[in-house]
Structures are given as C-alpha cells and as structure tokens.
Design an enzyme around this catalytic site. Structure first.
Site, short mmCIF file in Angstrom:
data_model
loop_
_atom_site.label_atom_id
_atom_site.label_comp_id
_atom_site.label_asym_id
_atom_site.label_seq_id
_atom_site.Cartn_x
_atom_site.Cartn_y
_atom_site.Cartn_z
N TYR A 115 -3.15 13.13 -13.96
CA TYR A 115 -1.68 12.45 -13.85
C TYR A 115 -1.35 11.85 -15.37
CZ TYR A 115 1.77 8.77 -12.40
OH TYR A 115 2.61 8.00 -12.31
N ARG A 121 -3.41 -15.15 -5.31
CA ARG A 121 -3.95 -14.22 -6.26
C ARG A 121 -5.29 -13.85 -6.02
NH1 ARG A 121 -5.30 -16.26 -11.04
NH2 ARG A 121 -3.56 -17.80 -11.14
N LYS A 153 0.77 6.96 -2.64
CA LYS A 153 0.97 8.44 -2.14
C LYS A 153 0.55 8.56 -0.72
CE LYS A 153 2.12 8.39 -6.61
NZ LYS A 153 1.21 8.94 -7.66
N ASP A 182 -10.32 9.51 -9.56
CA ASP A 182 -9.12 9.34 -8.86
C ASP A 182 -8.68 10.18 -7.72
OD1 ASP A 182 -6.50 8.96 -8.30
OD2 ASP A 182 -5.73 9.22 -10.31
C1 LIG Z 1 0.97 8.29 -8.84
C2 LIG Z 1 -0.52 8.47 -9.47
C3 LIG Z 1 -1.08 7.28 -10.19
C4 LIG Z 1 -0.37 6.23 -10.59
O1 LIG Z 1 0.02 5.61 -9.42
P1 LIG Z 1 1.22 4.28 -9.23
O2 LIG Z 1 1.17 3.90 -7.93
O3 LIG Z 1 2.60 5.10 -9.56
O4 LIG Z 1 1.14 3.37 -10.14
C5 LIG Z 1 -2.48 7.55 -10.45
N1 LIG Z 1 -2.88 8.80 -10.25
C6 LIG Z 1 -2.58 9.91 -9.47
C7 LIG Z 1 -3.31 11.15 -9.07
C8 LIG Z 1 -1.14 9.64 -9.23
O5 LIG Z 1 -0.56 10.74 -8.31
#
Ligand SMILES: *Cc1c(COP(=O)(O)O)cnc(C)c1O
Length: 378
Positions: free
Chosen positions: A98, A46, A195, A170
C-alpha cells in the site's frame, strides 16, 4: 465456533443490563470512580471505552489473537506499530505495498533511524539474503497491492522465528474471514478497518492484533500514550459492518472471480491479476493458506490513454480511492494509491499507466460486467 457466527456475535461482553441486542454507543469521554482508588474498569476513553473494547474483543477473536487495538485509521495503527522499534532497527518489507505504508516508512520511520530493504517476500531466499544482525521485523502484504504477489506465511514465519525476527502482516485485503496470519505464525496483524471490516465506505478505522503478551503490553502502553484511538460511534459502525463480513466477502469474492475470468477473455484486456485464477503464480499458496481469494482484481489494458478512458466511461463502478466496501470502486494506482512510490520501484513492479485496480462490491456480477463491457468498448 464458525467464523461466520463469530462475525455476528463478535464478543460476549455486556456493559449494561437492558438486554440491548446491539452494543450501546458509550459516548462518554470519562467515567466516574465508585470510590477513591476504585474503577469500574473504565476511566478515560483514550485508554478504554466499552464500545471500542467490544470491537477489540471481536477482532482479537476473529484473528485468533489475545489482544486487539482499534485505531482511528489504518495509518494510525501503522504509526503506533512503528513505535515498537528503535533507531538502528532494520526492516524487510514486501516490495509491493500500500503506497501509504511506503510513504510512512520513507518519510517518518527513516527519519527516526529505521532502515528498510524491500523484496518479493514470496521468495524466501530473497528475504534471507537481506537479513542482517539489525533485522527486527519483516512486514508483508499477501496478496500485495496492487500486483497480487503471494507470500507463504507459514514458511516465512518458521524461517523468521529461528532468527528471532518478527513477522507483521497487513491483512486488509483478505480479512480474518479468508486468512488468519497469527495462526500461520505471524506475530502482529495490521488492518485498515476502513476497507472490508467496516465494509460500507463510510468509516475510517485501523487495527493491530497480536497473540504475544509482551508485544500486547508494549502496544497498550503506546496506545494510551499516543491517543490515536477509534471513537465510540465509529467503533459501533465497524461492529455493525463485521456482522455481515462473512456474507459480504463470500459474495464479493464469487463475483470477483467471475469478473476476473470475464476480463481474461476480453480482447482489450492485456493482463489480469487475480490470485484465484489457477494460472496465477500464487494460486497454490493461496489454496493452502486462505479460505478464499478475495475480491480485488487488477488488470491492464493496451495503453495509458485507454486506461483513462475506462475510468471516465464506467458509470456504475465509481472511480475512487479505497476498496472493500459494498460499492464497487476502480482506482488508477499510478495516480492515486501508489503515486508516492519512486518511479524506479513502480517500473520494476509493473505498476504502470495501463494498470487499473478494481474493488468488487455487492452489485450483481452481470451489472458490473455490463458496465465494464461498455467502458472497455472505447
Ligand atoms: C487503506 C490501506 C491502509 C491504510 O489504511 P487507512 O484506513 O486508509 O489509514 C493500509 N494498508 C492497506 C493494504 C490499505 O488498503
């Protein structure tokens, strides 16, 4: 070192003596101590695990940060990020984010006493007008999801630095291959590694990266305490994904630009949002601060009925949530990623029932256009 090379040779850390070219998956929850009061550097997974550490080192280097933390999803990273803040703290966030981030802020952070204002963070004056004594951070996506608004990160970070306000970016849509926010003055970068970083629609992951030692120390403490860490096997899958990040993104962005131009000419398409088109309002800032325009294309068609028809008629492109993988996906933001947004916010941002969002994958541009041509025939 060129960033493409860095994607392949993410970290020079070595954890065994076999000469394994691919970093081993250390599928162990715990590690024996050589003696009392001694440690190999690994005690309990962890807190730290070699496979995950290799990945974190790679991410830190790619983003130009000092420390990176790998989480079990992007939302897990968001959850830990928000634990840096205290009741009464005020945030300014991009008004087109998002949907899951908005849901987190509204249902969890607000309950915990944080307050939020939203603005088009590309408009520095609008951000400045919302700043108050309690403002602790500005949280942005650039380009935004799904409306592709662009924020000038260097200009915003300079303004915030003077006020002692953190800039959090982000960077999921562009990845460090195209945009490196820490280099432009941001303090923390967040990723959904699910992604582009993973890139194969097969693993959930998330990251926080920083170059601020004080923030890194607090994050390390939170990371260990909360325990939303990425598993060794999933860490290895993201390491493998990263190796091809450069080639995937080059090709995906090239195809996305072709498709955006093609959609622009299509009689059934009423609007195309792609920041690589010179007529896009964020084009000049993108040119200045990014090495590429990304592979996300949003577009509108004439009616809600027609939009639903397109989703039902695509055959190669799959109707599914998510983005950034080798398979092209199409989403309907109003019903999927942005369903939890308040109706009024959706309306003012133009996230309506005619908007579709395409994540361009690695199929040939011609095959994708053929698929869209069929779907748009109606
Ligand atoms: C998908 C996404 C998230 C969240 O991520 P997860 O891996 O689905 O928890 C946050 N920000 C953006 C821009 C995203 O496309």
């Amino acid at each position: 070192m060129d960033i493409g090379t860095l994607c392949v040779h993410g970290s020079d850390k070595r954890y065994d003596t076999t000469g394994a070219v691919s970093v081993p998956i250390f599928q162990s929850a715990t590690f024996t101590h050589p003696g009392v009061g001694q440690s190999t550097g690994f005690d309990y997974s962890r807190v730290q695990n070699p496979t995950r550490e290799y990945l974190e080192d790679a991410l830190a280097r790619l983003e130009g940060g000092t420390d990176a933390f790998a989480f079990s999803s992007g939302m897990a990273a968001t959850a830990v990020l928000m634990e840096l803040f205290s009741p009464g703290d005020h945030f300014i966030v991009s008004d087109d984010l998002y949907g899951g981030s908005v849901r987190y802020f509204r249902t969890i952070s607000e309950k915990n006493g944080l307050t939020f204002d939203a603005a088009d963070t590309g408009d520095l004056g609008a951000v400045r007008r919302l700043m108050k004594r309690e403002t602790k951070a500005v949280f942005v996506e650039t380009p935004t999801n799904p409306m592709m608004q662009v924020t000038d990160l260097a200009a915003l970070s300079e303004m915030l630095r003077q006020e002692g306000v953190l800039l959090i970016v982000d960077n999921t849509f562009l990845t460090p291959y195209f945009q490196r926010p820490l280099q432009l003055g941001a303090d923390i970068v967040l990723h959904s590694g699910t992604k582009y970083l993973g890139g194969h629609n097969d693993t959930l992951a998330g990251f926080l990266v920083t170059n601020r030692p004080e923030i890194a120390g607090r994050l390390r403490q939170l990371y260990k305490t909360v325990g939303a860490c990425l598993a060794p096997f999933d860490s290895w899958l993201i390491i493998r994904g990263l190796k091809t990040l450069a080639v995937r993104l080059e090709r995906q962005a090239e195809t996305a630009e072709k498709i955006a131009r093609w959609l622009l000419e299509h009689p059934r398409v009423t609007q195309v949002l792609y920041p690589g088109l010179p007529e896009h309002p964020g084009y000049d800032v993108m040119k200045k601060q990014t090495a590429g325009f990304g592979a996300m294309v949003s577009f509108k068609v004439e009616s809600a009925e027609f939009a639903v028809g397109v989703l039902e008629r695509v055959r190669l492109i799959q109707y599914a949530e998510s983005l950034g993988g080798v398979e092209s996906l199409i989403t309907y933001p109003i019903l999927q990623t942005h369903a939890d947004l308040p109706e009024e916010v959706r309306r003012t941002k133009g996230i309506d029932d005619r908007l579709l969002r395409l994540s361009v994958g690695l199929e040939s541009a011609q095959d994708l256009m053929d698929d869209l041509a069929y779907a748009l025939e109606g």
